[in-house]
Design a protein around this motif. Structure first.
Motif, PDB file in Angstrom:
ATOM      1  N   ALA A  94       1.041  -1.348  -0.236  1.00 57.22           N
ATOM      2  CA  ALA A  94      -0.070   0.136   0.066  1.00 57.22           C
ATOM      3  C   ALA A  94       0.812   1.247  -0.500  1.00 57.22           C
ATOM      4  O   ALA A  94       2.148   1.501   0.915  1.00 57.22           O
ATOM      5  N   PRO A  95       0.656   2.787  -0.508  1.00 56.01           N
ATOM      6  CA  PRO A  95       1.240   3.704  -0.550  1.00 56.01           C
ATOM      7  C   PRO A  95       0.972   4.472   0.577  1.00 56.01           C
ATOM      8  O   PRO A  95       0.592   4.183   1.398  1.00 56.01           O
ATOM      9  N   THR A  96       2.155   4.365   1.488  1.00 49.36           N
ATOM     10  CA  THR A  96       2.741   4.890   2.390  1.00 49.36           C
ATOM     11  C   THR A  96       3.694   7.088   1.699  1.00 49.36           C
ATOM     12  O   THR A  96       4.522   6.518   2.040  1.00 49.36           O
ATOM     13  N   VAL A  97       2.720   7.584   2.820  1.00 51.68           N
ATOM     14  CA  VAL A  97       4.155   8.397   2.824  1.00 51.68           C
ATOM     15  C   VAL A  97       5.029   8.690   4.876  1.00 51.68           C
ATOM     16  O   VAL A  97       3.276   8.610   5.615  1.00 51.68           O
ATOM     17  N   THR A  98       5.636   9.071   5.332  1.00 53.15           N
ATOM     18  CA  THR A  98       5.710   9.191   6.575  1.00 53.15           C
ATOM     19  C   THR A  98       6.515  10.897   6.936  1.00 53.15           C
ATOM     20  O   THR A  98       7.553  11.096   5.864  1.00 53.15           O
ATOM     21  N   SER A 220      -0.278  14.128  -5.292  1.00 51.88           N
ATOM     22  CA  SER A 220      -0.083  12.847  -6.237  1.00 51.88           C
ATOM     23  C   SER A 220       0.539  11.966  -6.419  1.00 51.88           C
ATOM     24  O   SER A 220       0.444  10.369  -7.090  1.00 51.88           O
ATOM     25  N   GLU A 221       1.838  11.984  -5.342  1.00 50.88           N
ATOM     26  CA  GLU A 221       3.146  11.722  -6.185  1.00 50.88           C
ATOM     27  C   GLU A 221       2.870   9.924  -5.865  1.00 50.88           C
ATOM     28  O   GLU A 221       2.836  11.036  -4.203  1.00 50.88           O
ATOM     29  N   ILE A 222       3.393   9.368  -5.742  1.00 48.39           N
ATOM     30  CA  ILE A 222       4.122   8.292  -4.670  1.00 48.39           C
ATOM     31  C   ILE A 222       5.921   7.578  -4.850  1.00 48.39           C
ATOM     32  O   ILE A 222       5.588   7.172  -5.754  1.00 48.39           O
ATOM     33  N   ASN A 223       5.980   7.492  -3.728  1.00 47.74           N
ATOM     34  CA  ASN A 223       6.920   7.363  -3.319  1.00 47.74           C
ATOM     35  C   ASN A 223       8.075   6.362  -2.718  1.00 47.74           C
ATOM     36  O   ASN A 223       9.099   5.429  -2.331  1.00 47.74           O
ATOM     37  N   GLU A 224       6.520   6.440  -1.959  1.00 48.15           N
ATOM     38  CA  GLU A 224       7.031   5.204  -0.861  1.00 48.15           C
ATOM     39  C   GLU A 224       5.893   4.022  -0.969  1.00 48.15           C
ATOM     40  O   GLU A 224       4.826   4.472  -0.892  1.00 48.15           O
ATOM     41  N   LEU A 225       6.393   2.368  -1.248  1.00 47.75           N
ATOM     42  CA  LEU A 225       5.449   1.259  -0.664  1.00 47.75           C
ATOM     43  C   LEU A 225       5.099   1.252   0.525  1.00 47.75           C
ATOM     44  O   LEU A 225       6.629   0.477   0.484  1.00 47.75           O
ATOM     45  N   ARG A 226       4.453   0.757   1.456  1.00 47.48           N
ATOM     46  CA  ARG A 226       3.981   0.257   2.421  1.00 47.48           C
ATOM     47  C   ARG A 226       4.100  -1.824   2.091  1.00 47.48           C
ATOM     48  O   ARG A 226       3.414  -1.240   1.461  1.00 47.48           O
ATOM     49  N   VAL A 227       5.053  -2.922   2.226  1.00 45.50           N
ATOM     50  CA  VAL A 227       4.911  -4.209   2.608  1.00 45.50           C
ATOM     51  C   VAL A 227       4.710  -4.338   3.808  1.00 45.50           C
ATOM     52  O   VAL A 227       4.868  -4.189   4.991  1.00 45.50           O
ATOM     53  N   TYR A 228       3.469  -5.121   3.659  1.00 44.60           N
ATOM     54  CA  TYR A 228       2.825  -6.021   4.838  1.00 44.60           C
ATOM     55  C   TYR A 228       2.938  -8.051   4.862  1.00 44.60           C
ATOM     56  O   TYR A 228       3.034  -8.043   3.187  1.00 44.60           O
ATOM     57  N   LEU A 229       4.167  -8.346   5.614  1.00 42.28           N
ATOM     58  CA  LEU A 229       4.730 -10.207   5.419  1.00 42.28           C
ATOM     59  C   LEU A 229       4.321 -10.740   6.166  1.00 42.28           C
ATOM     60  O   LEU A 229       3.637 -10.487   6.896  1.00 42.28           O
TER      61      LEU A 229
END
Length: 410
Positions: A94-98, A220-229
């Motif tokens: 999922a896209p995320t930003v921190t 609108s820009e997506i630079n990070e994707l959060r990975v669920y493991l």
């Protein structure tokens, strides 16, 4: 045939060990030590497994387990995410930003980690969503500037759902004649979550686009994707795997995982778990030394018998086997009883504590317990090896008996 005879003689000696009262006394303590050590190892290891598992769920279910970072931006992140979810260890992306920020209410101020998310992609993935009113995350819409806070953070700020707070971001700072001015905006508290861990006091969730606007970057820009493991502990290995997989698509990324923020905490838990296991293993080691003492006394007591058996053709290896069998029987009894008691007590630990009126974690909270069969197997095999090694010296002492010397004055 020789081993069958050694097994028979070892069993006979084991049954008649009460002929020497002091040796029987030492043997009893050896069996008791193995029993207590094995049972304690199983109980403590299972509780530590439960605490570690609960900590993993409450912390690593709330923070990004693995983050894929592309400074140039993911042009078609959904297609790329679909190719990555074919891996069995990946539950979803999922896209995320921190951003690091300060949260200010009318009564207090606190540091916070702000995560920008798309709620529709977090459903069935984030433990935060599972522990929050679903309607609260549904209110995280673009431009609404709603926020979902941890319960501890809300108590610290003395705020409730519906109150206004100000979030000041460390990103998006602008410089004025008066100095640097952080980016700030008012948010409305849409809901609270409670994971029962320290993340309740340091996390805040807002909509992805609201977070990007707060940071003064393109929403609108997506630079990070959060990975669920499936298992957060495999994040380092999966980071390498995903990097190589995206490199095949000519996408260069960097990775960041949970160890950057919470690695020290889990390292401390692992060290504590290992130290507890080491300390309890010493109980088994002391019991093994008691087996050595009891067998040495038995060898001295049976020196004449051994000499007679050797004159009748019993080999050195067979003599050794007799005393190895005798010592191993003591170990097996203690090990079997300890394993049975440890597993039984572990399965009924919370019921026993409730009957005794003991509350370790507080009223109404049970100890988390996870019995790992592989761990129990390691305890069983390790105890058998330790006790088997303890029987070698007495067995060698018996094997070195010289019939002529032992029977000289008989």
């Amino acid at each position: 045939m020789n081993f069958r005879f050694s097994l028979f003689m070892g069993y006979r000696y084991w049954r008649t060990r009460k002929a020497n009262a002091f040796a029987s006394f030492i043997t009893f303590f050896a069996v008791s030590g193995i029993f207590l050590g094995v049972a304690a190892l199983i109980i403590v290891s299972s509780v530590m497994n439960g605490l570690e598992g609960q900590l993993k769920q409450r912390i690593l279910g709330a923070v990004p387990q693995l983050t894929l970072i592309n400074d140039a931006g993911f042009s078609d992140w959904q297609t790329q995410a679909k190719s990555l979810t074919t891996l069995p260890q990946v539950q979803g992306l999922a896209p995320t930003v921190t951003t690091q920020a300060m949260v200010q209410s009318s009564k207090n101020i606190s540091a916070v980690q702000v995560y920008g998310v798309f709620p529709e992609y977090e459903q069935n993935l984030s433990a935060i969503v599972a522990n929050t009113y679903s309607s609260a995350f549904e209110q995280l819409t673009p431009g609404s500037y709603n926020v979902v806070l941890g319960s501890d953070l809300a108590r610290k700020l003395s705020i409730n759902v519906g109150d206004k707070i100000r979030i000041l971001s460390g990103d998006g700072v602008v410089y004025s004649p008066l100095g640097p001015v952080p980016s700030q905006r008012k948010f409305t508290v849409a809901g609270l979550f409670e994971m029962g861990s320290q993340v309740d006091g340091v996390l805040a969730y807002v909509h992805y686009q609201d977070a990007r606007r707060l940071m003064r970057v393109s929403p609108s820009e997506i630079n990070e994707l959060r990975v669920y493991l499936t298992d957060p502990f495999i994040a380092p290995e999966m980071g390498v795997t995903l990097t190589d997989k995206l490199a095949q698509q000519c996408i260069a990324i960097e990775t960041r995982d949970w160890r950057d923020d919470f690695g020290h905490l889990f390292a401390a838990v692992k060290m504590e778990k290992n130290m507890m296991s080491l300390m309890l293993s010493l109980i088994v080691a002391v019991a093994a030394f008691n087996i050595v003492s009891a067998l040495v006394m038995m060898v001295i007591d049976k020196t004449t018998d051994v000499a007679v058996l050797k004159t009748q053709g019993l080999t050195t290896q067979s003599v050794m086997n007799i005393f190895i069998v005798q010592g191993s029987l003591n170990a097996i009894i203690g090990l079997a009883l300890g394993t049975l008691a440890g597993v039984t007590i572990t399965l009924n630990l919370n019921s026993m504590l409730n009957v005794l009126g003991i509350s370790v974690l507080g009223v109404g909270q049970n100890l988390p317990v996870i019995i790992a069969s592989q761990q129990i197997m390691v305890i069983v095999v390790g105890t058998l090896i330790m006790t088997l090694l303890a029987t070698i010296y007495p067995a060698l002492t018996a094997a070195r008996v010289q019939p002529a010397t032992a029977l000289r004055y008989e």
